[in-house]
Design an enzyme around this catalytic site. Structure first.
Site, PDB file in Angstrom:
ATOM      1  N   ASN A   1     -10.839  -4.528   2.198  1.00 31.54           N
ATOM      2  CA  ASN A   1      -9.855  -5.457   1.591  1.00 31.54           C
ATOM      3  C   ASN A   1      -9.199  -4.846   0.358  1.00 31.54           C
ATOM      4  O   ASN A   1      -9.847  -4.692  -0.681  1.00 31.54           O
ATOM      5  CB  ASN A   1     -10.531  -6.784   1.272  1.00 31.54           C
ATOM      6  CG  ASN A   1     -10.763  -7.579   2.539  1.00 31.54           C
ATOM      7  OD1 ASN A   1     -11.481  -7.132   3.437  1.00 31.54           O
ATOM      8  ND2 ASN A   1     -10.132  -8.720   2.642  1.00 31.54           N
TER       9      ASN A   1
ATOM     10  N   ASP B   1      11.583   2.781   5.983  1.00 36.08           N
ATOM     11  CA  ASP B   1      11.156   1.381   5.965  1.00 36.08           C
ATOM     12  C   ASP B   1      12.345   0.530   6.395  1.00 36.08           C
ATOM     13  O   ASP B   1      13.467   0.789   5.964  1.00 36.08           O
ATOM     14  CB  ASP B   1      10.713   1.012   4.537  1.00 36.08           C
ATOM     15  CG  ASP B   1       9.803  -0.200   4.502  1.00 36.08           C
ATOM     16  OD1 ASP B   1       8.659  -0.069   4.017  1.00 36.08           O
ATOM     17  OD2 ASP B   1      10.221  -1.280   4.970  1.00 36.08           O
TER      18      ASP B   1
ATOM     19  N   TYR C   1      -4.941  -8.256  15.944  1.00 36.70           N
ATOM     20  CA  TYR C   1      -4.564  -7.294  14.904  1.00 36.70           C
ATOM     21  C   TYR C   1      -5.476  -6.062  14.963  1.00 36.70           C
ATOM     22  O   TYR C   1      -5.008  -4.919  15.049  1.00 36.70           O
ATOM     23  CB  TYR C   1      -4.638  -7.958  13.523  1.00 36.70           C
ATOM     24  CG  TYR C   1      -4.590  -6.972  12.393  1.00 36.70           C
ATOM     25  CD1 TYR C   1      -3.464  -6.182  12.201  1.00 36.70           C
ATOM     26  CD2 TYR C   1      -5.674  -6.793  11.538  1.00 36.70           C
ATOM     27  CE1 TYR C   1      -3.419  -5.248  11.182  1.00 36.70           C
ATOM     28  CE2 TYR C   1      -5.634  -5.867  10.525  1.00 36.70           C
ATOM     29  CZ  TYR C   1      -4.507  -5.093  10.348  1.00 36.70           C
ATOM     30  OH  TYR C   1      -4.471  -4.164   9.353  1.00 36.70           O
TER      31      TYR C   1
ATOM     32  N   ASN D   1       4.657  -4.263  17.742  1.00 35.61           N
ATOM     33  CA  ASN D   1       4.994  -3.596  16.476  1.00 35.61           C
ATOM     34  C   ASN D   1       3.959  -2.540  16.075  1.00 35.61           C
ATOM     35  O   ASN D   1       4.321  -1.497  15.541  1.00 35.61           O
ATOM     36  CB  ASN D   1       5.110  -4.645  15.367  1.00 35.61           C
ATOM     37  CG  ASN D   1       5.759  -4.079  14.122  1.00 35.61           C
ATOM     38  OD1 ASN D   1       6.878  -3.592  14.177  1.00 35.61           O
ATOM     39  ND2 ASN D   1       5.047  -4.098  13.021  1.00 35.61           N
TER      40      ASN D   1
ATOM     41  N   LYS E   1      -4.578  -2.038  16.323  1.00 40.95           N
ATOM     42  CA  LYS E   1      -4.801  -0.819  15.535  1.00 40.95           C
ATOM     43  C   LYS E   1      -5.765   0.121  16.262  1.00 40.95           C
ATOM     44  O   LYS E   1      -5.602   1.345  16.234  1.00 40.95           O
ATOM     45  CB  LYS E   1      -5.372  -1.195  14.162  1.00 40.95           C
ATOM     46  CG  LYS E   1      -4.377  -1.869  13.239  1.00 40.95           C
ATOM     47  CD  LYS E   1      -3.491  -0.833  12.578  1.00 40.95           C
ATOM     48  CE  LYS E   1      -2.577  -1.420  11.521  1.00 40.95           C
ATOM     49  NZ  LYS E   1      -1.839  -0.400  10.784  1.00 40.95           N
TER      50      LYS E   1
ATOM     51  N   ILE F   1       0.840  -1.200   0.000  1.00 42.83           N
ATOM     52  CA  ILE F   1       0.000   0.000   0.000  1.00 42.83           C
ATOM     53  C   ILE F   1       0.875   1.251   0.000  1.00 42.83           C
ATOM     54  O   ILE F   1       0.627   2.205  -0.751  1.00 42.83           O
ATOM     55  CB  ILE F   1      -0.972  -0.029   1.205  1.00 42.83           C
ATOM     56  CG1 ILE F   1      -1.955  -1.198   1.031  1.00 42.83           C
ATOM     57  CG2 ILE F   1      -1.724   1.305   1.333  1.00 42.83           C
ATOM     58  CD1 ILE F   1      -2.843  -1.483   2.228  1.00 42.83           C
TER      59      ILE F   1
ATOM     60  N   ASP G   1      14.338   1.680  11.342  1.00 45.27           N
ATOM     61  CA  ASP G   1      13.208   1.119  12.066  1.00 45.27           C
ATOM     62  C   ASP G   1      12.395   2.259  12.689  1.00 45.27           C
ATOM     63  O   ASP G   1      12.992   3.205  13.227  1.00 45.27           O
ATOM     64  CB  ASP G   1      13.779   0.224  13.165  1.00 45.27           C
ATOM     65  CG  ASP G   1      12.819  -0.869  13.517  1.00 45.27           C
ATOM     66  OD1 ASP G   1      13.107  -2.032  13.191  1.00 45.27           O
ATOM     67  OD2 ASP G   1      11.765  -0.538  14.132  1.00 45.27           O
TER      68      ASP G   1
HETATM   69  N1  UFG Z   1      -9.259 -16.784   2.137  1.00 44.73           N
HETATM   70  C1  UFG Z   1      -9.440 -18.085   1.706  1.00 44.73           C
HETATM   71  N2  UFG Z   1      -8.342 -18.760   1.265  1.00 44.73           N
HETATM   72  C2  UFG Z   1      -7.102 -18.215   1.230  1.00 44.73           C
HETATM   73  C3  UFG Z   1      -6.935 -16.869   1.667  1.00 44.73           C
HETATM   74  C4  UFG Z   1      -8.048 -16.186   2.126  1.00 44.73           C
HETATM   75  O1  UFG Z   1     -10.553 -18.641   1.715  1.00 44.73           O
HETATM   76  O2  UFG Z   1      -6.142 -18.906   0.831  1.00 44.73           O
HETATM   77  C5  UFG Z   1     -10.431 -16.036   2.614  1.00 44.73           C
HETATM   78  C6  UFG Z   1     -10.299 -15.558   4.062  1.00 44.73           C
HETATM   79  O3  UFG Z   1     -10.699 -16.568   4.958  1.00 44.73           O
HETATM   80  C7  UFG Z   1     -11.216 -14.337   4.057  1.00 44.73           C
HETATM   81  C8  UFG Z   1     -11.109 -13.811   2.618  1.00 44.73           C
HETATM   82  O4  UFG Z   1     -10.563 -14.878   1.848  1.00 44.73           O
HETATM   83  O5  UFG Z   1     -12.523 -14.757   4.281  1.00 44.73           O
HETATM   84  C9  UFG Z   1     -10.190 -12.619   2.513  1.00 44.73           C
HETATM   85  O6  UFG Z   1      -8.965 -12.953   3.157  1.00 44.73           O
HETATM   86  P1  UFG Z   1      -7.670 -12.036   3.073  1.00 44.73           P
HETATM   87  O7  UFG Z   1      -6.590 -12.743   3.827  1.00 44.73           O
HETATM   88  O8  UFG Z   1      -7.397 -11.678   1.659  1.00 44.73           O
HETATM   89  O9  UFG Z   1      -8.118 -10.702   3.798  1.00 44.73           O
HETATM   90  P2  UFG Z   1      -8.690 -10.483   5.280  1.00 44.73           P
HETATM   91  O10 UFG Z   1     -10.151 -10.190   5.107  1.00 44.73           O
HETATM   92  O11 UFG Z   1      -8.328 -11.547   6.218  1.00 44.73           O
HETATM   93  O12 UFG Z   1      -7.868  -9.236   5.778  1.00 44.73           O
HETATM   94  C10 UFG Z   1      -7.715  -8.068   5.072  1.00 44.73           C
HETATM   95  C11 UFG Z   1      -6.408  -7.401   5.454  1.00 44.73           C
HETATM   96  C12 UFG Z   1      -6.445  -6.988   6.883  1.00 44.73           C
HETATM   97  C13 UFG Z   1      -7.672  -6.172   7.161  1.00 44.73           C
HETATM   98  C14 UFG Z   1      -8.900  -6.887   6.703  1.00 44.73           C
HETATM   99  C15 UFG Z   1     -10.103  -6.020   6.871  1.00 44.73           C
HETATM  100  O13 UFG Z   1      -5.326  -8.272   5.289  1.00 44.73           O
HETATM  101  O14 UFG Z   1      -5.313  -6.232   7.159  1.00 44.73           O
HETATM  102  O15 UFG Z   1      -8.769  -7.221   5.349  1.00 44.73           O
HETATM  103  O16 UFG Z   1     -11.190  -6.567   6.218  1.00 44.73           O
HETATM  104  F1  UFG Z   1      -7.804  -5.968   8.464  1.00 44.73           F
END
Ligand code: UFG
Length: 327
Positions: free
Chosen positions: A169, A31, A140, A91, A144, A12, A50
């Protein structure tokens, strides 16, 4: 503005840096490259340090006459945060506090903070708006939300100004094709689906199909990383003294895991085999944003809202960079 971005070498951050530079702002990226990529930084000076290093942060702020900080550096995996909460509170929360104090010492009073939909936990009402209950279900989101609370207190006590952006997302890539998503290991749905399409993995694992959603898989609101980056520019330009506002950033439309995989099949022309596995800890069933406040308050308008566009741009990046960044 002279803007310092923590985590500006990340997925991002690199897109936000570009959007700021295109809007005529001068950028410095700090970074530690533990997750970021030096080659993702092209429109800014890169300081490898850092955020916990107060001396380095103060020097970076004063050397570059910084007036605004965009704080993106963080760990971001909900499931990992359930297993290793210490890592997340250290962190994300503790180092967030250290950064605020470094800013005070350097006389920098404005920050845009990368927050998350995870601060809401499992909301009942969709779409979610900013006044809904803040009740994270994983460390997480809690790590935040603690920072958001610190920002509120610091705004009042020290007359600093903050805007928290609660990302839903984030996916896609700059259509120019030279920056994109390269997490190691990759855990996010869209890049993993595209890696299956490229033959890097045999199949997708769908994390649970027994949620209370139409097809049983989790529903998310996907936002193009360039639309998200635009919101950072608008936010940075509007921070007022003593304010600590929060804005959701999403498209207001929910797509299930199965719908994302189906759209990726259409975009890539690949079969993308998928099988259902167990639920992943820390996953809420549905997250859909109302971004009305960002539209009214920041004048933000998403320009690449279609899921197929988001996946097309991500696909172009992955095809052009099958192994991600060279470093
Ligand atoms: N998923 C799968 N298989 C995979 C990976 C993900 O089924 O291999 C599913 C997850 O269970 C979830 C959806 O796809 O239901 C989206 O998963 P992501 O890991 O892509 O995203 P998240 O919703 O877990 O998290 C993201 C960001 C976070 C943020 C969050 C807010 O990574 O930082 O969106 O919605 F907090």
């Amino acid at each position: 503005m002279n803007v310092l971005l923590t985590g500006g070498a990340g997925y991002i951050g690199s897109h936000v840096t570009r959007a700021l530079a295109e809007a005529g702002h001068r950028c410095v990226v700090v970074d530690n490259l533990c997750k970021g990529h030096a080659t993702a930084v092209s429109e800014a000076e890169l300081v490898v340090a850092d955020v916990a290093d107060g001396r380095a942060m103060r020097a970076a702020m004063s050397d570059h006459a910084i007036d605004t900080v965009i704080h993106l550096a963080a760990f971001i995996e909900a499931a990992e945060s359930v297993a290793e909460p210490d890592k997340y509170f250290r962190n994300n929360t503790l180092i967030g506090l250290m950064l605020l104090d470094a800013m005070r010492e350097a006389g920098v009073g404005r920050m845009v903070f990368s927050s998350t939909a995870a601060v809401y936990g499992q909301p009942e009402r969709m779409p979610i708006d900013e006044d809904d209950r803040l009740d994270p279900i994983n460390p997480y989101g809690a790590s935040k939300l603690c920072v958001e609370w610190m920002l509120r207190a610091y705004a009042q006590a020290y007359k600093m100004g903050f805007i928290s952006l609660r990302y839903f997302n984030v996916a896609g890539a700059d259509p120019a094709g030279d920056i994109g998503e390269d997490h190691r290991p990759e855990t996010h749905l869209i890049p993993l689906v595209l890696q299956v399409a490229m033959g890097k993995h045999e199949q997708m694992s769908i994390f649970g199909d027994d949620y209370e959603t139409d097809d049983g898989t989790c529903v998310r609101d996907y936002i193009h990383v360039c639309d998200l980056a635009d919101a950072h520019v608008l936010a940075a330009e509007r921070i007022g003294r003593g304010c600590a506002d929060a804005y959701n950033l999403g498209n207001g439309a929910g797509f299930s895991v199965r719908q994302v995989i189906e759209t990726a099949r259409q975009v890539t022309g690949s079969k993308i085999p998928a099988e259902v596995g167990p639920r992943r800890p820390g996953d809420p069933p549905r997250l859909i944003a109302s971004s009305q406040r960002a539209m009214d308050g920041l004048g933000w308008r998403p320009k690449r809202a279609e899921l197929s566009t988001i996946i097309e741009h991500a696909w172009a990046w992955h095809n052009g960079h099958p192994d991600g960044y060279a470093d």
